[in-house]
Scaffold this active site. Structure first.
Site, mmCIF file in Angstrom:
data_model
loop_
_atom_site.group_PDB
_atom_site.id
_atom_site.type_symbol
_atom_site.label_atom_id
_atom_site.label_comp_id
_atom_site.label_asym_id
_atom_site.label_seq_id
_atom_site.Cartn_x
_atom_site.Cartn_y
_atom_site.Cartn_z
ATOM 1 N N SER A 63 2.162 6.568 -8.267
ATOM 2 C CA SER A 63 1.486 5.587 -7.421
ATOM 3 C C SER A 63 0.315 4.951 -8.170
ATOM 4 O O SER A 63 0.518 4.349 -9.222
ATOM 5 C CB SER A 63 1.057 6.243 -6.106
ATOM 6 O OG SER A 63 0.748 5.264 -5.135
ATOM 7 N N ASP B 224 10.908 2.686 -0.672
ATOM 8 C CA ASP B 224 9.520 2.436 -1.046
ATOM 9 C C ASP B 224 9.229 0.942 -0.890
ATOM 10 O O ASP B 224 9.859 0.120 -1.565
ATOM 11 C CB ASP B 224 9.277 2.859 -2.496
ATOM 12 C CG ASP B 224 7.819 2.750 -2.918
ATOM 13 O OD1 ASP B 224 7.000 2.243 -2.118
ATOM 14 O OD2 ASP B 224 7.498 3.181 -4.038
ATOM 15 N N HIS C 198 8.260 6.606 -0.822
ATOM 16 C CA HIS C 198 7.112 6.741 -1.700
ATOM 17 C C HIS C 198 6.507 8.146 -1.536
ATOM 18 O O HIS C 198 6.210 8.577 -0.431
ATOM 19 C CB HIS C 198 6.063 5.684 -1.341
ATOM 20 C CG HIS C 198 5.001 5.489 -2.367
ATOM 21 N ND1 HIS C 198 5.175 4.688 -3.466
ATOM 22 C CD2 HIS C 198 3.741 6.000 -2.471
ATOM 23 C CE1 HIS C 198 4.071 4.696 -4.197
ATOM 24 N NE2 HIS C 198 3.192 5.491 -3.615
#
Length: 339
Positions: free
Chosen positions: A176, A277, A307
């Site tokens: 991320s 995601d 995610h």
């Protein structure tokens, strides 16, 4: 007009609950004025200490880099390696959290980095960088680069540094926001000189990229866990100084303000993208841009994950992720071992 049914994301109910709780707390912590109620978030962010006594084959130690900015890292050392003559790659890891949240001591990342060290037979350096909004761009990138230089110049003097840790087989990795940092440090490190460290690969796990315009995946998957548009908007506002927007090169990597990397010797990369995601379109654009710039990048698109899936070993695709990273590290390290 018929309404298309929402696609189904298969997750165990306990993991769904954890995603829901983390999302709820995160949203409550961002104030309308752009500040963050860090005390509230820290109340729910379970942290664990380093443990020098091996647990499940891994020991951990915390090492200070610069106390004035609380810059430190947690060192994860696998202890079930047969003999000191076995060379261990070094993975410098940058955690996720939208540049605003979490740390190497957070339970999620302590468990995850233990898994990496154990399954990859690698020494993992998990960095605690400064967080937004108290510390905005480019503080996180500067912290990452300074930590790299510190490790390169001081690792031999560290009490806990393993003798068989091979900095000539060094990888940058992150998930991320940490994936965003990994890209930028890969670019910066390719233009720097190190005494011993040689960065031979980048591992980007669902990196946090964005832009002013909304992508198709952001709109279609705005219901998915972890990265709703409202939440990521708060994080970008916290990260960027006043006067900068989401088309800045730190955010929209391959957008109108992108950096020309065609002439840089950036290490080969492996990029993980998830089918659920919302950020996937930004990540796919990044992959296309790397290829157009002449860079070596392998795309691993796992259609069944959201995610942050990798933080849960119960999810079957996490084993697939680990296997892909192991193959990438072995392939890159074998190039170094060749005479």
């Amino acid at each position: 007009m018929a309404i298309e049914p929402r696609p189904s994301l298969a997750l165990p109910w306990k993991i769904k609950l954890q995603f829901a709780m983390l999302g709820f707390v995160t949203d409550k912590c961002f104030r309308r004025d752009g500040t963050l109620n860090r005390r509230l978030f820290d109340f729910f962010d379970r942290k664990v200490p380093a443990k020098s006594t091996p647990q499940n084959g891994v020991e951990t130690h915390d090492v200070s880099v610069d106390p004035s900015r609380n810059l430190w890292f947690r060192l994860f050392i696998p202890t079930q390696i047969p003999g000191d003559d076995v060379s261990l790659p070094v993975i410098v890891y940058f955690h996720g959290g939208g540049f605003c949240l979490l740390s190497p001591a957070s339970l999620y990342f302590d468990v995850f980095c233990r898994l990496l060290a154990l399954k990859l037979n690698a020494v993992v350096v998990s960095l605690n960088y400064r967080l937004a909004p108290e510390h905005k761009f480019p503080a996180q990138y500067n912290d990452g680069f300074d930590a790299l230089k510190f490790i390169d110049e001081n690792h031999r003097s560290l009490d806990f540094w393993p003798k068989n840790a091979d900095l000539k087989s060094c990888f940058l990795a992150g998930d991320s926001a940490g994936g965003n940092i990994t890209h930028h440090l890969g670019v910066r490190a390719s233009q720097a000189e190190f005494k011993e460290a040689r960065i031979i690969g980048l591992v980007l796990i669902q990196p946090f990229f964005g832009g002013k315009d909304r992508t198709e995946s952001e709109q279609r998957l705005d219901w998915a866990p972890a990265s709703t548009m409202a939440r990521t908007d708060c994080m970008w506002r916290a990260f960027l100084p006043n006067g900068l927007d989401r088309d800045h090169g730190a955010v929209n990597i391959s957008g109108p303000n992108r950096e020309d990397i065609s002439g840089l010797d950036i290490p080969p990369a492996i990029l993980f993208v998830g089918g659920f995601d919302p950020l996937r379109d930004w990540q796919l654009r990044y992959h296309e841009w790397l290829e157009m710039s002449g860079k070596n990048v392998r795309l691993v698109d796992i259609p069944t994950v959201c995610h942050g899936f990798y933080l849960f070993s119960e999810i079957p695709e996490t084993a697939v992720f680990i296997s892909e990273v192991a193959d990438f590290i072995e392939k890159q390290s074998s190039k170094i071992r060749k005479p």
